[in-house]
Scaffold this motif. Structure first.
Motif, PDB file in Angstrom:
ATOM      1  N   VAL A 265       0.801  -0.978   0.115  1.00 44.35           N
ATOM      2  CA  VAL A 265       0.083   0.305  -0.181  1.00 44.35           C
ATOM      3  C   VAL A 265       0.885   0.992  -0.017  1.00 44.35           C
ATOM      4  N   VAL A 266       0.556   2.435  -1.096  1.00 39.61           N
ATOM      5  CA  VAL A 266       1.096   3.071  -1.035  1.00 39.61           C
ATOM      6  C   VAL A 266       0.471   4.547  -0.551  1.00 39.61           C
ATOM      7  N   VAL A 267       1.004   5.255  -0.484  1.00 42.54           N
ATOM      8  CA  VAL A 267      -0.038   6.985  -0.527  1.00 42.54           C
ATOM      9  C   VAL A 267       0.428   8.337  -0.918  1.00 42.54           C
ATOM     10  N   ASP A 268      -0.460   8.212  -1.340  1.00 43.19           N
ATOM     11  CA  ASP A 268       0.119  10.117  -2.380  1.00 43.19           C
ATOM     12  C   ASP A 268      -0.445  11.438  -1.511  1.00 43.19           C
ATOM     13  N   PRO A 269       0.174  12.062  -0.509  1.00 40.24           N
ATOM     14  CA  PRO A 269       0.008  12.740  -0.082  1.00 40.24           C
ATOM     15  C   PRO A 269      -0.405  14.043  -0.184  1.00 40.24           C
ATOM     16  N   SER A 270       0.345  14.548  -1.771  1.00 40.98           N
ATOM     17  CA  SER A 270      -0.220  15.100  -2.927  1.00 40.98           C
ATOM     18  C   SER A 270      -1.449  15.685  -3.228  1.00 40.98           C
ATOM     19  N   HIS A 271      -1.747  14.555  -3.843  1.00 37.74           N
ATOM     20  CA  HIS A 271      -2.602  14.805  -3.999  1.00 37.74           C
ATOM     21  C   HIS A 271      -4.202  14.783  -3.644  1.00 37.74           C
ATOM     22  N   ALA A 272      -3.681  14.225  -2.505  1.00 37.12           N
ATOM     23  CA  ALA A 272      -4.515  13.948  -1.331  1.00 37.12           C
ATOM     24  C   ALA A 272      -5.015  15.055  -0.554  1.00 37.12           C
ATOM     25  N   THR A 273      -4.524  15.956  -0.665  1.00 37.36           N
ATOM     26  CA  THR A 273      -4.134  17.115   0.436  1.00 37.36           C
ATOM     27  C   THR A 273      -4.573  17.643  -0.886  1.00 37.36           C
ATOM     28  N   GLY A 274      -3.527  18.976  -1.493  1.00 34.71           N
ATOM     29  CA  GLY A 274      -3.150  19.592  -3.073  1.00 34.71           C
ATOM     30  C   GLY A 274      -3.404  20.493  -2.157  1.00 34.71           C
ATOM     31  N   ILE A 275      -2.404  20.661  -1.431  1.00 34.08           N
ATOM     32  CA  ILE A 275      -1.683  21.786  -0.159  1.00 34.08           C
ATOM     33  C   ILE A 275      -0.221  21.157  -0.574  1.00 34.08           C
ATOM     34  N   SER A 276       0.833  22.172  -0.709  1.00 38.19           N
ATOM     35  CA  SER A 276       2.311  21.733  -0.441  1.00 38.19           C
ATOM     36  C   SER A 276       2.917  21.780   0.348  1.00 38.19           C
ATOM     37  N   ARG A 277       2.208  22.806   2.398  1.00 41.16           N
ATOM     38  CA  ARG A 277       2.225  22.389   3.398  1.00 41.16           C
ATOM     39  C   ARG A 277       1.815  21.612   4.184  1.00 41.16           C
ATOM     40  N   LEU A 278       1.344  20.545   3.088  1.00 39.89           N
ATOM     41  CA  LEU A 278       0.872  19.714   4.345  1.00 39.89           C
ATOM     42  C   LEU A 278       1.291  17.996   3.806  1.00 39.89           C
ATOM     43  N   VAL A 279       1.896  18.203   2.698  1.00 39.58           N
ATOM     44  CA  VAL A 279       2.549  17.256   2.559  1.00 39.58           C
ATOM     45  C   VAL A 279       3.476  16.115   3.629  1.00 39.58           C
ATOM     46  N   LYS A 280       3.458  17.250   4.496  1.00 42.60           N
ATOM     47  CA  LYS A 280       5.173  16.577   5.520  1.00 42.60           C
ATOM     48  C   LYS A 280       4.170  16.392   6.678  1.00 42.60           C
ATOM     49  N   PRO A 281       3.026  16.512   7.189  1.00 39.23           N
ATOM     50  CA  PRO A 281       2.529  15.545   8.396  1.00 39.23           C
ATOM     51  C   PRO A 281       1.419  14.899   8.048  1.00 39.23           C
ATOM     52  N   GLY A 309       1.599  23.047  -9.541  1.00 41.75           N
ATOM     53  CA  GLY A 309       2.533  23.379  -8.067  1.00 41.75           C
ATOM     54  C   GLY A 309       1.760  23.714  -7.288  1.00 41.75           C
ATOM     55  N   ALA A 310       0.705  23.787  -7.084  1.00 37.78           N
ATOM     56  CA  ALA A 310       0.810  24.307  -5.506  1.00 37.78           C
ATOM     57  C   ALA A 310       0.969  23.145  -4.345  1.00 37.78           C
ATOM     58  N   GLN A 311       0.840  22.118  -5.029  1.00 39.96           N
ATOM     59  CA  GLN A 311       1.098  20.990  -4.351  1.00 39.96           C
ATOM     60  C   GLN A 311       2.526  20.470  -4.118  1.00 39.96           C
ATOM     61  N   SER A 312       3.326  20.935  -4.695  1.00 36.66           N
ATOM     62  CA  SER A 312       4.686  20.499  -5.726  1.00 36.66           C
ATOM     63  C   SER A 312       5.300  20.639  -4.562  1.00 36.66           C
ATOM     64  N   LEU A 313       6.411  20.045  -3.835  1.00 37.86           N
ATOM     65  CA  LEU A 313       7.549  19.929  -2.962  1.00 37.86           C
ATOM     66  C   LEU A 313       8.729  20.704  -3.110  1.00 37.86           C
ATOM     67  N   THR A 314       9.515  22.006  -3.157  1.00 35.50           N
ATOM     68  CA  THR A 314      10.534  22.115  -3.858  1.00 35.50           C
ATOM     69  C   THR A 314      12.064  20.950  -2.977  1.00 35.50           C
ATOM     70  N   PHE A 318      11.275  18.577   0.230  1.00 37.93           N
ATOM     71  CA  PHE A 318      11.712  17.077   0.422  1.00 37.93           C
ATOM     72  C   PHE A 318      12.475  16.957   1.099  1.00 37.93           C
ATOM     73  N   ALA A 319      13.489  16.929   0.863  1.00 37.79           N
ATOM     74  CA  ALA A 319      14.512  16.414   2.039  1.00 37.79           C
ATOM     75  C   ALA A 319      14.010  16.374   3.380  1.00 37.79           C
ATOM     76  N   ASP A 320      13.155  17.744   4.068  1.00 37.14           N
ATOM     77  CA  ASP A 320      12.757  17.912   5.330  1.00 37.14           C
ATOM     78  C   ASP A 320      11.578  17.268   5.360  1.00 37.14           C
ATOM     79  N   VAL A 321      11.082  16.630   4.207  1.00 38.89           N
ATOM     80  CA  VAL A 321       9.632  15.778   4.705  1.00 38.89           C
ATOM     81  C   VAL A 321      10.404  14.667   4.583  1.00 38.89           C
TER      82      VAL A 321
END
Length: 338
Positions: A265-281, A309-314, A318-321
């Motif tokens: 099972v893989v999870v895609d937090p980018s498409h799930a939230t659409g907001i880059s700052r929510l990808v980490k949590p 672009g709104a959901q993409s990390l720099t 990404f390194a911090d995530v």
């Protein structure tokens, strides 16, 4: 129907049992796990007498399966499926991060991102060449040229690649793609699923925007019924009444899918939230919930990205995530990614 055999059974007894099942016109699927051998009976089992089967010397137990998915069912296959992608083992306790841009835009872009995500710990490169978009006027991807650039990035970095297919007619173009992604909009494109069942290639199957877990597993069953059992399930958020996020990430789906199925099972937090700052949590939460991998969108210039672009990390974010994900992996007793 599920038949579990006793440990230390005699091979001649097993052969006799299989011949008997064959005479009853039911299909047989054998799975020999580390501790248990399971025989799955597929087809019309209504005429089979459970008590008679239980009385056979080598049989430990017999039960009927209520769920309509058979090959994807953990009852048929108690051990986790582990899928080998150029030496990367997905499932079975290991952890991976697939990272890269929503869309391949140029050679410079994809190669630079591939190098940066690899350096941060990503083990697989994601990138869209064919893009299903809600609007016909949005960027639709570089298509076959985009795939060629992904192959070039793989050659430079050694990272396996995952990319989305939209049409069964494109299967030949994806012959050298390491993991073929079936997007949310195509989860119930049954003709495409049937065609993918006839090739030997790992398939990343994303849950549809409004589909149940059973429907996701039945889509996996379509592929597996054709003979291709290398399926990776992906939770990517579902559409609900909530408007603050693009979709709603169903974290409960992770342990439930692991309970119902043996597939990774893989999870895609980018498409799930659409907001880059929510990808980490959400990435950290997905790891804690038992995900086998993450698939994250990374772009070197999100503000000017041609897609999502709104959901993409720099790369720096990404390194911090990845660092945060490794902290959670350590806490749950798993090895760090990368």
């Amino acid at each position: 129907m599920i038949v579990i055999l006793k440990n230390g059974y005699d091979e001649r007894q097993l052969e006799s049992l299989l011949n008997w099942f064959d005479g009853m016109d039911v299909g047989v699927q054998i799975n020999e796990g580390e501790q248990t051998t399971v025989i799955g009976l597929v087809g019309d089992t209504s005429a089979l007498d459970i008590e008679l089967i239980k009385a056979i010397d080598i049989v430990e137990s017999v039960s009927r399966v209520k769920e309509p998915f058979r090959k994807a069912n953990r009852k048929y296959h108690p051990d986790d499926t582990v899928i080998d992608v150029r030496g990367r083992k997905i499932g079975g306790g290991s952890f991976h991060i697939m990272a890269g841009p929503c869309s391949v835009e140029s050679e410079e872009q994809i190669c630079a991102i591939a190098e940066s995500v690899k350096e941060s710990g990503a083990t697989i490169l994601r990138g869209g060449a064919f893009k299903p978009r809600t609007s016909p006027y949005d960027f639709q991807g570089m298509k076959s040229e985009g795939l060629d650039l992904l192959f070039l990035a793989r050659e430079k970095t050694g990272l396996p690649i995952v990319s989305e297919i939209m049409n069964a007619n494109h299967i030949e173009l994806f012959e050298d793609v390491d993991i073929i992604q079936v997007g949310a909009r195509n989860m119930q494109n049954f003709e495409l699923l049937r065609e993918l069942g006839m090739i030997k290639k790992p398939i990343l199957l994303k849950r549809g925007l409004a589909n149940t877990l059973q429907e996701l597993l039945m889509s996996a069953e379509y592929i597996m019924a054709g003979g291709n059992e290398d399926i990776i399930l992906c939770e990517r958020g579902i559409r609900t009444f909530e408007t603050y996020t693009r979709n709603t990430l169903d974290l409960a789906a992770i342990p439930l899918l692991k309970e119902l199925s043996h597939l990774p099972v893989v999870v895609d937090p980018s498409h799930a939230t659409g907001i880059s700052r929510l990808v980490k949590p959400m990435s950290m939460a997905a790891v804690a919930a038992g995900a086998d991998a993450l698939i994250i969108e990374v772009h070197n210039d999100p503000k000017n990205a041609l897609c999502d672009g709104a959901q993409s990390l720099t790369p720096d974010v990404f390194a911090d995530v990845v660092s945060a994900v490794n902290d959670v992996l350590k806490a749950v007793g798993k090895l760090p990614v990368g």
